[in-house]
Write a protein that holds these residues in place. Structure first.
Motif, mmCIF file in Angstrom:
data_model
loop_
_atom_site.group_PDB
_atom_site.id
_atom_site.type_symbol
_atom_site.label_atom_id
_atom_site.label_comp_id
_atom_site.label_asym_id
_atom_site.label_seq_id
_atom_site.Cartn_x
_atom_site.Cartn_y
_atom_site.Cartn_z
ATOM 1 N N LYS A 108 -4.323 5.776 -2.006
ATOM 2 C CA LYS A 108 -3.623 6.462 -3.094
ATOM 3 C C LYS A 108 -2.173 6.652 -2.709
ATOM 4 C CE LYS A 108 -7.335 8.925 -5.331
ATOM 5 N NZ LYS A 108 -7.799 10.170 -5.920
ATOM 6 N N ARG A 109 -1.293 6.466 -3.697
ATOM 7 C CA ARG A 109 0.132 6.718 -3.470
ATOM 8 C C ARG A 109 0.783 7.151 -4.784
ATOM 9 N NH1 ARG A 109 4.287 1.987 -3.194
ATOM 10 N NH2 ARG A 109 5.408 3.865 -3.714
ATOM 11 N N ALA A 110 1.857 7.903 -4.658
ATOM 12 C CA ALA A 110 2.568 8.374 -5.846
ATOM 13 C C ALA A 110 3.380 7.226 -6.434
ATOM 14 C CB ALA A 110 3.479 9.526 -5.473
ATOM 15 N N VAL A 111 3.408 7.147 -7.760
ATOM 16 C CA VAL A 111 4.226 6.134 -8.436
ATOM 17 C C VAL A 111 5.051 6.801 -9.540
ATOM 18 C CG1 VAL A 111 2.748 4.142 -7.947
ATOM 19 C CG2 VAL A 111 2.252 5.564 -9.938
ATOM 20 N N TYR A 112 5.950 6.059 -10.113
ATOM 21 C CA TYR A 112 6.858 6.570 -11.162
ATOM 22 C C TYR A 112 7.515 7.878 -10.714
ATOM 23 C CZ TYR A 112 4.302 3.134 -13.865
ATOM 24 O OH TYR A 112 3.718 1.968 -14.277
ATOM 25 N N GLY A 113 8.082 7.832 -9.505
ATOM 26 C CA GLY A 113 8.806 8.987 -9.001
ATOM 27 C C GLY A 113 7.948 10.222 -8.888
ATOM 28 N N GLY A 114 6.666 10.033 -8.589
ATOM 29 C CA GLY A 114 5.777 11.173 -8.366
ATOM 30 C C GLY A 114 5.099 11.661 -9.639
ATOM 31 N N LYS A 115 5.332 10.980 -10.766
ATOM 32 C CA LYS A 115 4.731 11.436 -12.033
ATOM 33 C C LYS A 115 3.258 11.037 -12.131
ATOM 34 C CE LYS A 115 8.608 11.905 -15.168
ATOM 35 N NZ LYS A 115 9.788 11.103 -14.905
ATOM 36 N N ALA A 116 2.847 10.022 -11.394
ATOM 37 C CA ALA A 116 1.460 9.557 -11.465
ATOM 38 C C ALA A 116 1.008 9.134 -10.077
ATOM 39 C CB ALA A 116 1.364 8.370 -12.421
ATOM 40 N N VAL A 117 -0.312 9.041 -9.920
ATOM 41 C CA VAL A 117 -0.863 8.597 -8.644
ATOM 42 C C VAL A 117 -1.615 7.294 -8.886
ATOM 43 C CG1 VAL A 117 -2.476 9.135 -6.782
ATOM 44 C CG2 VAL A 117 -1.058 10.942 -7.751
ATOM 45 N N ALA A 118 -1.316 6.266 -8.117
ATOM 46 C CA ALA A 118 -2.014 4.981 -8.250
ATOM 47 C C ALA A 118 -3.035 4.856 -7.129
ATOM 48 C CB ALA A 118 -1.015 3.840 -8.157
ATOM 49 N N THR A 119 -4.206 4.312 -7.458
ATOM 50 C CA THR A 119 -5.188 3.978 -6.421
ATOM 51 C C THR A 119 -5.192 2.463 -6.293
ATOM 52 O OG1 THR A 119 -6.482 5.889 -7.060
ATOM 53 C CG2 THR A 119 -7.596 4.241 -5.704
ATOM 54 N N ILE A 120 -4.834 1.994 -5.116
ATOM 55 C CA ILE A 120 -4.651 0.555 -4.909
ATOM 56 C C ILE A 120 -5.750 0.031 -3.989
ATOM 57 C CG2 ILE A 120 -3.069 -1.195 -3.986
ATOM 58 C CD1 ILE A 120 -0.857 0.996 -4.634
ATOM 59 N N ALA A 121 -6.489 -0.979 -4.473
ATOM 60 C CA ALA A 121 -7.529 -1.604 -3.636
ATOM 61 C C ALA A 121 -6.889 -2.743 -2.855
ATOM 62 C CB ALA A 121 -8.654 -2.123 -4.507
ATOM 63 N N LEU A 122 -7.040 -2.713 -1.541
ATOM 64 C CA LEU A 122 -6.441 -3.741 -0.691
ATOM 65 C C LEU A 122 -7.487 -4.805 -0.402
ATOM 66 C CD1 LEU A 122 -4.533 -1.221 1.522
ATOM 67 C CD2 LEU A 122 -3.517 -2.845 -0.032
ATOM 68 N N LYS A 123 -7.371 -5.930 -1.097
ATOM 69 C CA LYS A 123 -8.452 -6.916 -1.071
ATOM 70 C C LYS A 123 -8.410 -7.822 0.150
ATOM 71 C CE LYS A 123 -9.296 -6.722 -5.956
ATOM 72 N NZ LYS A 123 -9.290 -7.387 -7.238
ATOM 73 N N ARG A 124 -7.260 -7.882 0.811
ATOM 74 C CA ARG A 124 -7.189 -8.738 2.002
ATOM 75 C C ARG A 124 -7.107 -7.874 3.247
ATOM 76 N NH1 ARG A 124 -3.308 -13.689 0.387
ATOM 77 N NH2 ARG A 124 -3.621 -14.109 2.582
ATOM 78 N N ASN A 125 -7.949 -8.160 4.205
ATOM 79 C CA ASN A 125 -7.933 -7.421 5.472
ATOM 80 C C ASN A 125 -6.981 -8.081 6.461
ATOM 81 O OD1 ASN A 125 -9.787 -5.524 4.660
ATOM 82 N ND2 ASN A 125 -11.532 -6.718 5.403
ATOM 83 N N PRO A 126 -6.302 -7.301 7.282
ATOM 84 C CA PRO A 126 -6.361 -5.846 7.342
ATOM 85 C C PRO A 126 -5.451 -5.192 6.293
ATOM 86 C CG PRO A 126 -4.863 -6.639 9.016
ATOM 87 C CD PRO A 126 -5.428 -7.860 8.353
ATOM 88 N N ALA A 127 -5.816 -3.951 5.967
ATOM 89 C CA ALA A 127 -4.942 -3.143 5.135
ATOM 90 C C ALA A 127 -3.890 -2.542 6.067
ATOM 91 C CB ALA A 127 -5.752 -2.035 4.483
ATOM 92 N N VAL A 128 -2.639 -2.849 5.805
ATOM 93 C CA VAL A 128 -1.570 -2.300 6.653
ATOM 94 C C VAL A 128 -0.832 -1.246 5.822
ATOM 95 C CG1 VAL A 128 0.466 -2.814 8.049
ATOM 96 C CG2 VAL A 128 -1.360 -4.507 7.847
ATOM 97 N N VAL A 129 -0.918 -0.005 6.262
ATOM 98 C CA VAL A 129 -0.434 1.094 5.430
ATOM 99 C C VAL A 129 0.444 2.023 6.255
ATOM 100 C CG1 VAL A 129 -1.159 2.933 3.844
ATOM 101 C CG2 VAL A 129 -2.724 1.042 4.329
ATOM 102 N N TRP A 130 1.636 2.337 5.756
ATOM 103 C CA TRP A 130 2.342 3.455 6.400
ATOM 104 C C TRP A 130 2.075 4.696 5.559
ATOM 105 C CZ3 TRP A 130 6.196 6.186 3.943
ATOM 106 C CH2 TRP A 130 7.023 5.550 3.027
#
Ligand SMILES: Cc1cc2nc3c(=O)[nH]c(=O)nc-3n(C[C@H](O)[C@H](O)[C@H](O)COP(=O)(O)OP(=O)(O)OC[C@H]3O[C@@H](n4cnc5c(N)ncnc54)[C@H](O)[C@@H]3O)c2cc1C
Length: 320
Positions: free
Chosen positions: A129-151
């Motif tokens: 999950k990450r904030a989008v549209y300058g924090g107005k909404a939260v997106a849930t992103i499925a990472l289909k290719r491994n590995p998921a590299v996330v900061w």
């Protein structure tokens, strides 16, 4: 494989943001039934190493990467991550990590997401999950290719409690490459003594409405009375009134203090994106319709020149 790797830069030490990455990594590895590998980049203190060894299953230290060079570091991380075939690689929110994460994902054949605030592991693909549209909404992103590299966003994740077992801390097995396409020509350090904005409990932040660099001295004086850090909007930083490292927002720092006092800041969505995790927001602005007032618990519609000195006086008196 369900291994999780956390990559931590020594420059930040084992601060609250880094502890959050370690905590997130531990919980994710446990949820996936994998092992947690910590890669420490640069020289950490013995205390930090011990703290991490009580959380991770394996700790490797690459002291030879203390002097950050993007290409060298990227090649080294690729070398260290590849044999572990990780399901996820987690990094912190510092600029080095932000620079490396998407490139590392590409090299490992995985997928990348920036500024993660939650990791979801119970479905086929790791979700972030990450904030989008300058924090107005939260997106849930499925990472289909491994590995998921996330900061990960600073302070969005709880630290992990130390375990009874302690991992061995070993030197990373690395063959460093030096043929780099890029070269660092200059390094500038944030002035010593200032705590990181990401760790600040109280922030006094100034915007374009201050009208110049001098009023930042008044904000500094106000901040000093309440042990606060001073920050700024991008407009104020771009104008050269304060260092770029003070910028809060979408393209600046993400902060989550207990109190964020916005002085002469309109509250553009890009600014809100960096401070909307603050527990309490207060604002001083001459414009009653300024968007910041929609996001704050306390607001004063007034010229900051009248309010800031008064506030400083009252707070100083209250602290005595
Ligand atoms: C891709 C992109 C990324 C961006 N990233 C960021 C980011 O990371 N951080 C960021 O901050 N911005 C960012 N911006 C810029 C953002 O859109 C705004 O332009 C910026 O935040 C405005 O800064 P400000 O609120 O200081 O200035 P303004 O919007 O000009 O607001 C100044 C405020 O001061 C008030 N004021 C004026 N005089 C006084 C006074 N005497 N006393 C009290 N109040 C007064 C005014 O009423 C006004 O509300 C980004 C923009 C883009 C397009």
């Amino acid at each position: 494989m369900n291994n999780v790797i956390i990559c931590l830069f020594a420059s930040a030490g084992f601060d609250r943001a880094t502890q959050g990455v370690a905590g997130a990594g531990r919980r994710l590895a446990d949820a996936l039934g994998g092992q947690l590998h910590a890669i420490m980049l640069g020289a950490f203190t013995a205390t930090d190493e011990a703290a991490l060894a009580a959380i991770a299953d394996h700790v490797s230290v690459a002291t030879e990467l203390a002097d950050y060079q993007p290409e060298t570091c990227l090649a080294a991380l690729t070398q260290l991550c590849q044999p572990l075939a990780p399901r996820a690689v987690l990094l912190s929110n510092d600029t080095y990590s932000q620079e490396l994460a998407p490139r590392l994902a590409f090299r490992l054949g995985g997928s990348a997401v920036a500024d993660g605030v939650e990791l979801i592991s119970h479905s086929e693909h790791l979700q972030v999950k990450r904030a989008v549209y300058g924090g107005k909404a939260v997106a849930t992103i499925a990472l289909k290719r491994n590995p998921a590299v996330v900061w990960l966003r600073a302070r969005a994740f709880e630290p992990a409690a130390p375990r009874d077992v302690t991992a061995n801390v070993e030197p990373a097995a690395l063959t460093l490459t030096t043929n780099s396409a890029t070269r660092i020509v200059e390094r500038k350090s944030e002035s010593a003594g200032e705590a990181r904005l990401e760790d600040a409990q109280i922030i006094v932040s100034g915007g374009r409405g201050l009208g110049g660099p001098e009023p930042f001295e008044d904000l500094k004086a106000l901040a000093a009375t309440i042990n606060a850090q001073v920050a700024a909007s991008r407009a104020a930083c771009d104008a050269g009134w304060c260092p770029p490292t003070w910028q809060v927002g979408q393209t600046g720092k993400k902060v989550a203090p207990g109190l964020y006092l916005a002085v002469a800041i309109s509250g553009a969505s890009q600014h809100l994106a960096g401070m909307s995790d603050s527990k309490v927001v207060a604002a001083i602005n001459t414009d009653a319709d300024a968007p910041i007032f929609k996001h704050c618990r306390f607001g004063i519609v007034e010229d900051y020149k009248k309010v800031v000195p008064l506030l400083r006086e009252k707070l100083a008196a209250a602290r005595q």
